[in-house]
Structure formats: structure tokens, C-alpha cells
Design a protein around this motif. Structure first.
Motif, short mmCIF file in Angstrom:
data_model
loop_
_atom_site.label_atom_id
_atom_site.label_comp_id
_atom_site.label_asym_id
_atom_site.label_seq_id
_atom_site.Cartn_x
_atom_site.Cartn_y
_atom_site.Cartn_z
N SER A 17 6.68 11.46 -10.25
CA SER A 17 6.64 11.28 -8.79
C SER A 17 6.27 9.85 -8.41
N PHE A 18 5.51 9.15 -9.29
CA PHE A 18 5.16 7.75 -9.02
C PHE A 18 6.42 6.89 -8.96
N PHE A 19 7.42 7.23 -9.74
CA PHE A 19 8.64 6.43 -9.77
C PHE A 19 9.65 6.84 -8.70
N ASP A 20 9.26 7.75 -7.83
CA ASP A 20 10.06 8.04 -6.65
C ASP A 20 10.11 6.76 -5.81
N ASP A 21 11.25 6.42 -5.26
CA ASP A 21 11.44 5.13 -4.59
C ASP A 21 10.38 4.84 -3.54
N SER A 22 10.12 5.78 -2.65
CA SER A 22 9.18 5.51 -1.56
C SER A 22 7.75 5.32 -2.09
N VAL A 23 7.33 6.12 -3.05
CA VAL A 23 5.99 5.98 -3.62
C VAL A 23 5.88 4.67 -4.39
N PHE A 24 6.91 4.33 -5.12
CA PHE A 24 6.90 3.10 -5.93
C PHE A 24 6.84 1.86 -5.04
N ILE A 25 7.66 1.83 -3.99
CA ILE A 25 7.67 0.70 -3.06
C ILE A 25 6.33 0.60 -2.34
N TYR A 26 5.77 1.72 -1.94
CA TYR A 26 4.46 1.75 -1.31
C TYR A 26 3.41 1.14 -2.24
N SER A 27 3.45 1.52 -3.51
CA SER A 27 2.49 1.01 -4.49
C SER A 27 2.65 -0.49 -4.69
N ILE A 28 3.87 -0.95 -4.77
CA ILE A 28 4.13 -2.38 -4.93
C ILE A 28 3.61 -3.15 -3.72
N ASN A 29 3.85 -2.64 -2.51
CA ASN A 29 3.35 -3.30 -1.30
C ASN A 29 1.84 -3.38 -1.29
N LYS A 30 1.17 -2.31 -1.71
CA LYS A 30 -0.30 -2.33 -1.78
C LYS A 30 -0.78 -3.37 -2.78
N ILE A 31 -0.13 -3.48 -3.93
CA ILE A 31 -0.51 -4.46 -4.94
C ILE A 31 -0.28 -5.88 -4.41
N GLN A 32 0.84 -6.09 -3.72
CA GLN A 32 1.12 -7.42 -3.15
C GLN A 32 0.07 -7.80 -2.11
N LYS A 33 -0.29 -6.88 -1.25
CA LYS A 33 -1.31 -7.16 -0.22
C LYS A 33 -2.65 -7.46 -0.87
N PHE A 34 -3.03 -6.68 -1.87
CA PHE A 34 -4.29 -6.91 -2.56
C PHE A 34 -4.29 -8.29 -3.22
N THR A 35 -3.20 -8.63 -3.89
CA THR A 35 -3.08 -9.93 -4.55
C THR A 35 -3.18 -11.07 -3.54
N ALA A 36 -2.51 -10.92 -2.40
CA ALA A 36 -2.57 -11.96 -1.35
C ALA A 36 -3.99 -12.11 -0.82
N LYS A 37 -4.72 -11.03 -0.69
CA LYS A 37 -6.10 -11.10 -0.21
C LYS A 37 -6.99 -11.81 -1.23
N VAL A 38 -6.79 -11.51 -2.52
CA VAL A 38 -7.56 -12.19 -3.56
C VAL A 38 -7.21 -13.68 -3.56
N LEU A 39 -5.92 -14.00 -3.44
CA LEU A 39 -5.52 -15.41 -3.37
C LEU A 39 -6.15 -16.12 -2.17
N SER A 40 -6.24 -15.42 -1.06
CA SER A 40 -6.88 -16.00 0.13
C SER A 40 -8.33 -16.35 -0.15
N LEU A 41 -9.04 -15.44 -0.76
CA LEU A 41 -10.45 -15.70 -1.07
C LEU A 41 -10.61 -16.87 -2.04
N VAL A 42 -9.76 -16.90 -3.05
CA VAL A 42 -9.80 -18.01 -4.01
C VAL A 42 -9.47 -19.32 -3.31
N MET A 43 -8.47 -19.30 -2.43
CA MET A 43 -8.08 -20.52 -1.72
C MET A 43 -9.19 -21.00 -0.78
N ILE A 44 -9.90 -20.09 -0.15
CA ILE A 44 -11.03 -20.47 0.69
C ILE A 44 -12.09 -21.17 -0.16
#
Length: 157
Positions: A17-44
Motif C-alpha cells: 500500500s505504501f507504493f500506491d501512487d497517492s501514498v508514495f507521492i504524499y510520502s515524498i512530499n513530506k520528506i521534501q518539506k522536512f528536508t527543506a525545513k532542515v536546510l532552512s535551519l542550517v542556512m540560518i
């Protein structure tokens, strides 16, 4: 009931079920957002350290040098100053990505142009040759043309 006795089947179903398209895309978006937030903190953190370094170097240079500051010192200070501006632009790029969930090419090109301006300001003609300068000039021309095209196309929208 059958799955309660066989936990392996539950695990396999969850993996599938994790590899269902909608669940997989949702997971990727969450990982991207988390990574961008960590990058923001590091950049600050990088920006704070860079500003502190700029203050320290400026104070050291102006307190240890005679009143007339040489070109080498000014180029060093301008380079550090532009480093801070580039870091701020990168933070703005990350923030724009977090807000709009898209990379804004105009911001990326402006950041690149600032980085190339820094390269020109600190360009050492004694160490670098004519081909290096031609390469930097070509990169600036390409970035400027790209920025013009993107900016012009964004105005039409």
C-alpha cells in the motif's frame, strides 16, 4: 482474522500500500518539506556565523590597518559581504519552495548572478588568466539572458 495470525501478511500489505501512487507521492512530499525545513535551519546558522565572521574580520582589518584601506582588504570584505547576501538568497529560495512547493527560477538566477558578481569582485588577475575571465563573462551573459527570458515570460502570465 486470518491476518491477525499472520503478521507477515499485514506487513506485506502495508509495504504494497505504501507504493500506491497517492501514498508514495504524499510520502515524498513530506520528506521534501522536512528536508527543506532542515536546510532552512542550517542556512540560518550559516548566515549567523557568516555575519559574525564579517563583523570580526571588518573590526580586525580596520583596527590593525592604517586609515587608508588597501584594495585587497576591501575585496576581502566585499567577498564576505556578498557571501552573506548569497546565503540570504539561498534561504529565500528555500522559503519560497516551502511556501509555494515549487522552485522559483527567477530567484535561483538572481542568486547565481550575485554569486558571479562576487566572483568578478574578488577576481585575482594575477592568479587567473584571460580564459578564466572569459569563462566568468560567458556565465554572466548566459545567466543574464536566462534571467531576462524568465522575467519577461513571467510578466506575460
Amino acid at each position: 482474522m486470518k491476518n491477525e495470525r499472520h503478521p507477515q501478511i499485514n506487513l506485506i500489505q502495508k509495504i504494497i500500500s505504501f507504493f500506491d501512487d497517492s501514498v508514495f507521492i504524499y510520502s515524498i512530499n513530506k520528506i521534501q518539506k522536512f528536508t527543506a525545513k532542515v536546510l532552512s535551519l542550517v542556512m540560518i546558522f550559516v548566515i549567523i556565523v557568516s555575519v559574525w565572521d564579517l563583523i570580526i574580520v571588518t573590526l580586525e582589518e580596520f583596527t590593525t590597518q592604517p586609515v587608508l584601506v588597501g584594495h585587497q582588504i576591501l575585496f576581502k570584505l566585499f567577498g564576505l559581504f556578498l557571501d552573506v547576501l548569497i546565503a540570504l538568497e539561498i534561504l529565500e529560495n528555500i522559503t519560497a519552495y516551502l511556501q509555494n512547493n515549487v522552485v522559483q527560477m527567477e530567484l535561483v538566477l538572481v542568486t547565481s548572478l550575485i554569486a558571479m558578481a562576487r566572483k568578478i569582485i574578488i577576481f585575482d588577475f594575477n592568479k587567473a588568466g584571460g580564459f578564466d575571465l572569459i569563462g566568468v563573462a560567458t556565465a554572466i551573459l548566459a545567466l543574464s539572458l536566462s534571467y531576462f527570458i524568465i522575467r519577461h515570460s513571467n510578466r506575460r502570465l
